[in-house]
Enzyme design. Structure first.
Site, PDB file in Angstrom:
ATOM      1  N   MET A  23      12.557 -61.787  50.602  1.00  0.00           N
ATOM      2  CA  MET A  23      11.353 -63.514  50.179  1.00  0.00           C
ATOM      3  C   MET A  23      12.741 -64.569  49.844  1.00  0.00           C
ATOM      4  O   MET A  23      13.105 -64.348  48.751  1.00  0.00           O
ATOM      5  CB  MET A  23      10.252 -63.200  48.837  1.00  0.00           C
ATOM      6  CG  MET A  23       8.953 -62.212  49.928  1.00  0.00           C
ATOM      7  SD  MET A  23       7.857 -61.982  48.512  1.00  0.00           S
ATOM      8  CE  MET A  23       9.016 -60.831  47.923  1.00  0.00           C
ATOM      9  N   CYS A 120      10.959 -65.476  61.226  1.00  0.00           N
ATOM     10  CA  CYS A 120      10.674 -65.845  59.984  1.00  0.00           C
ATOM     11  C   CYS A 120      10.577 -67.106  61.268  1.00  0.00           C
ATOM     12  O   CYS A 120      11.085 -67.798  61.970  1.00  0.00           O
ATOM     13  CB  CYS A 120      11.677 -67.046  59.107  1.00  0.00           C
ATOM     14  SG  CYS A 120      11.032 -68.465  58.397  1.00  0.00           S
ATOM     15  N   LYS A 159      14.796 -57.861  60.821  1.00  0.00           N
ATOM     16  CA  LYS A 159      13.198 -57.804  60.660  1.00  0.00           C
ATOM     17  C   LYS A 159      12.569 -59.060  61.798  1.00  0.00           C
ATOM     18  O   LYS A 159      13.117 -59.968  62.044  1.00  0.00           O
ATOM     19  CB  LYS A 159      12.624 -58.257  59.524  1.00  0.00           C
ATOM     20  CG  LYS A 159      11.592 -57.977  58.770  1.00  0.00           C
ATOM     21  CD  LYS A 159      11.927 -58.990  57.559  1.00  0.00           C
ATOM     22  CE  LYS A 159       9.791 -58.554  56.793  1.00  0.00           C
ATOM     23  NZ  LYS A 159       9.719 -60.049  56.929  1.00  0.00           N
ATOM     24  N   ALA A 246       5.603 -57.316  50.430  1.00  0.00           N
ATOM     25  CA  ALA A 246       6.122 -58.989  49.923  1.00  0.00           C
ATOM     26  C   ALA A 246       5.462 -59.305  49.140  1.00  0.00           C
ATOM     27  O   ALA A 246       5.640 -58.679  47.442  1.00  0.00           O
ATOM     28  CB  ALA A 246       6.836 -59.871  51.069  1.00  0.00           C
TER      29      ALA A 246
HETATM   30  C1  LIG Z   1       7.891 -66.707  49.373  1.00  0.00           C
HETATM   31  C2  LIG Z   1       7.985 -65.613  50.530  1.00  0.00           C
HETATM   32  C3  LIG Z   1       9.340 -66.103  51.180  1.00  0.00           C
HETATM   33  C4  LIG Z   1       9.980 -64.996  52.182  1.00  0.00           C
HETATM   34  N1  LIG Z   1      10.592 -65.288  52.486  1.00  0.00           N
HETATM   35  C5  LIG Z   1      11.393 -64.356  53.905  1.00  0.00           C
HETATM   36  C6  LIG Z   1      12.455 -63.850  53.738  1.00  0.00           C
HETATM   37  O1  LIG Z   1      12.873 -65.041  53.065  1.00  0.00           O
HETATM   38  N2  LIG Z   1      12.928 -63.207  55.280  1.00  0.00           N
HETATM   39  C7  LIG Z   1      12.236 -62.919  55.443  1.00  0.00           C
HETATM   40  O2  LIG Z   1      12.513 -61.794  56.560  1.00  0.00           O
HETATM   41  N3  LIG Z   1      10.701 -62.848  55.247  1.00  0.00           N
HETATM   42  C8  LIG Z   1      10.221 -63.625  54.512  1.00  0.00           C
HETATM   43  N4  LIG Z   1       8.875 -63.834  54.015  1.00  0.00           N
HETATM   44  C9  LIG Z   1       8.545 -63.177  54.977  1.00  0.00           C
HETATM   45  C10 LIG Z   1       7.638 -61.302  53.978  1.00  0.00           C
HETATM   46  O3  LIG Z   1       8.871 -60.074  53.833  1.00  0.00           O
HETATM   47  C11 LIG Z   1       7.034 -60.804  54.840  1.00  0.00           C
HETATM   48  O4  LIG Z   1       7.055 -60.331  56.218  1.00  0.00           O
HETATM   49  C12 LIG Z   1       4.980 -61.045  54.174  1.00  0.00           C
HETATM   50  O5  LIG Z   1       5.019 -61.814  53.500  1.00  0.00           O
HETATM   51  C13 LIG Z   1       4.233 -60.485  55.035  1.00  0.00           C
HETATM   52  O6  LIG Z   1       4.057 -58.689  53.973  1.00  0.00           O
HETATM   53  P1  LIG Z   1       3.392 -58.983  52.699  1.00  0.00           P
HETATM   54  O7  LIG Z   1       1.797 -59.076  53.401  1.00  0.00           O
HETATM   55  O8  LIG Z   1       4.128 -57.580  51.797  1.00  0.00           O
HETATM   56  O9  LIG Z   1       3.417 -59.960  52.352  1.00  0.00           O
HETATM   57  C14 LIG Z   1       8.241 -64.340  52.772  1.00  0.00           C
HETATM   58  C15 LIG Z   1       7.776 -64.518  52.493  1.00  0.00           C
HETATM   59  C16 LIG Z   1       6.966 -64.655  51.258  1.00  0.00           C
HETATM   60  C17 LIG Z   1       5.615 -64.937  50.651  1.00  0.00           C
END
Ligand SMILES: Cc1cc2nc3c(=O)[nH]c(=O)nc-3n(C[C@H](O)[C@H](O)[C@H](O)COP(=O)(O)O)c2cc1C
Length: 505
Positions: A23, A120, A159, A246
């Site tokens: 994140m 992303c 990922k 996340a």
């Molecule tokens: C604040 C934030 C920053 C994120 N930054 C990244 C990142 O740097 N790299 C990445 O692969 N995904 C990033 N994501 C996506 C998360 O890793 C994840 O795939 C997404 O939030 C879904 O998972 P969750 O339902 O558990 O939140 C980010 C998500 C959030 C909320």
């Protein structure tokens, strides 16, 4: 053979794990350590872009006991430590196999695995061909992952997000599996879908059934994963080997805690302690705390947090001043001990008519709005001396800068070259102040009374209304600018062949 070994799972194991997701801004060292304390098995760092990382140098930080990857402007892009070494995955954003390999080699001895972000959907990522843009370029995916798998000794993962059809998604992950990656994290949403859309457990399940490497299910926060027990529910619903979390972890990392969640207040306190211990950037600390406060950011506590500008002020807001004082004093003492134990590098030397010292200006060592140049100017005024004059040179081969400051009729310079004129001048001011034994405004330094420091209200913990807040911000940004604008600066280019310099003032 190496590829085979990796497929058999040497190094970090991705089976049956609860994983902190990558994140941006959230996944810095304090959050990763806290998630590990709470029970996460593996923690991913925030996505770091290959171009920026490739410029970093690896620095062992003996004071903090960390390894830092430091950009030319002295920003710490990635900080890690022994406690997480066997469990931290370094995630990068890349669209270039060779650059990805350069970065992976730079970090491989300090991390447990290297991951490539292919999910992303943000424009800053996709416009460079990174993130989810890779999903429509399987040749590029193959080139990047194969180069990494063959080029480093640590496991490589990636990922992804799912594609519009199940068949295409399965085809892609099979192709990815053949590169020799150790595991694949699947965010069960398409790149056009937003976090509010339900996660497609059926896609993750189809992927898990079609490959033999561990699949890490992701995307369950909010609709499925709200508590520790839900982690297993999500895993079972997807048939995946592991689960990556996340948002639920960002809101409260104790979601990883088998014995039950801790209160957000308790988690914030633990987070701040790590932030102090590892000198986390205060704005990053604030950002993460605001995520934990969620809909309470507008509460009196949230407003006090919003007004805090330094780690010390954040600690005040949360009643952790004693902890801050004690920890800063310990770090300062360790620094001093390391300097006296053989490191005499900061002893001033006389070179021609210039007093030199190998010092850098580290922005993170100073409160916002405070700088060594300001301190030197104020000291000169107080002593009724001419104001300091800075002369800056730029080196042709790498366009780096070095400044010499004339103060009290003597010249001072740092022997280290800097990437910007601004930092070179600050470094010269640091060399001068240290050679003269004067205070320079660093965090933790005893108040010198030389500079008009920010007015601190007796009741500064009280929430500010919008007008007060705006006035305070104006006040803060005005003081140093006024002071620094009066400093005399000149720049010249050495060797003459590198064109005009850009003034950063
Ligand atoms: C604040 C934030 C920053 C994120 N930054 C990244 C990142 O740097 N790299 C990445 O692969 N995904 C990033 N994501 C996506 C998360 O890793 C994840 O795939 C997404 O939030 C879904 O998972 P969750 O339902 O558990 O939140 C980010 C998500 C959030 C909320």
């Amino acid at each position: 053979m190496r590829k085979m070994m990796k497929m058999m799972g040497d190094g970090l194991c991705f089976d049956g794990k609860a994983v902190l997701a990558p994140m941006v801004r959230v996944g810095t060292l304090p959050m990763r350590l806290l998630a590990l304390d709470c029970g996460a098995d593996i923690v991913y760092c925030e996505e770091l872009i290959d171009i920026k990382m490739a410029q970093c140098k690896r620095v062992v930080n003996d004071v903090l006991e960390t390894v830092d990857f430091v950009a030319p402007d002295e920003r710490v892009m990635f900080r890690t430590c022994r406690e997480e070494k066997s469990r931290v995955v370094f995630q990068m954003g890349t669209a270039d196999p060779e650059r990805a390999l350069t970065v992976a080699k730079l970090v491989e001895n300090d991390v447990a695995a290297v991951d490539v972000n292919m999910g992303c959907p943000k424009e800053y990522s996709t416009k460079g061909g990174m993130g989810s843009a890779l999903l429509s370029d399987p040749e590029k995916i193959e080139a990047i992952l194969s180069t990494l798998v063959n080029g480093i000794s640590k496991p490589v993962t990636c990922k992804i997000r799912i594609l519009p059809t199940l068949e295409d998604t399965v085809r892609l992950v099979k192709r990815i599996e053949r590169t020799g990656v150790a595991a694949i994290a699947v965010h069960g949403r398409m790149k056009e879908e937003r976090p509010r859309h339900p996660v497609h457990c059926d896609y993750i399940q189809a992927v898990a059934e079609s490959v033999s490497i561990p699949v890490i299910a992701n995307g369950g926060s909010s609709d499925i994963v709200k508590s520790f027990e839900d982690i297993e529910t999500f895993r079972a619903a997807t048939g995946a080997s592991s689960v990556m979390i996340a948002r639920a972890a960002m809101w409260n990392p104790s979601v990883f805690r088998q014995q039950g969640a801790l209160s957000v207040e308790r988690v914030m306190e633990d987070y701040i302690k790590y932030a102090v211990r590892y000198e986390n950037n205060p704005f990053n600390t604030k950002y993460c705390l605001c995520q934990m406060l969620r809909d309470r950011v507008e509460s009196p506590l949230g407003k006090r947090l919003h007004a805090a500008q330094t780690t010390e002020e954040i600690c005040e807001v949360f009643g952790l001043t004693d902890f801050y004082m004690k920890t800063s004093a310990e770090l300062k003492a360790r620094k001093a001990a390391l300097h006296t134990n053989g490191d005499q590098s900061e002893t001033p030397k006389l070179e021609d008519d210039v007093i030199t010292m190998p010092v850098r200006f580290e922005r993170r060592d100073y409160p916002p709005q405070i700088s060594p140049k300001m301190f030197l100017l104020e000291w000169s005024r107080k002593e009724k001396l001419d104001q300091p004059v800075y002369e800056t040179e730029q080196r042709a081969q790498d366009r780096a800068f070095q400044s010499t400051v004339t103060a009290a009729d003597k010249k001072y310079r740092s022997t280290l070259w800097e990437k910007s004129k601004k930092f070179a001048e600050q470094a010269a001011a640091v060399a001068c102040l240290r050679a003269l034994g004067l205070p320079e405004g660093r965090i933790g330094e005893e108040s010198s009374g030389l500079v008009n420091k920010r007015k601190r209200d007796d009741n500064k913990c009280a929430p500010l209304n919008d007008n007060e807040s705006a006035t305070r911000k104006r006040h803060l940004s005005e003081v140093p600018q006024e002071a620094e604008e009066e400093v005399i600066c000149r720049t010249k280019v050495v060797n003459g062949d590198c064109g005009p310099t850009t003034s950063e003032h």
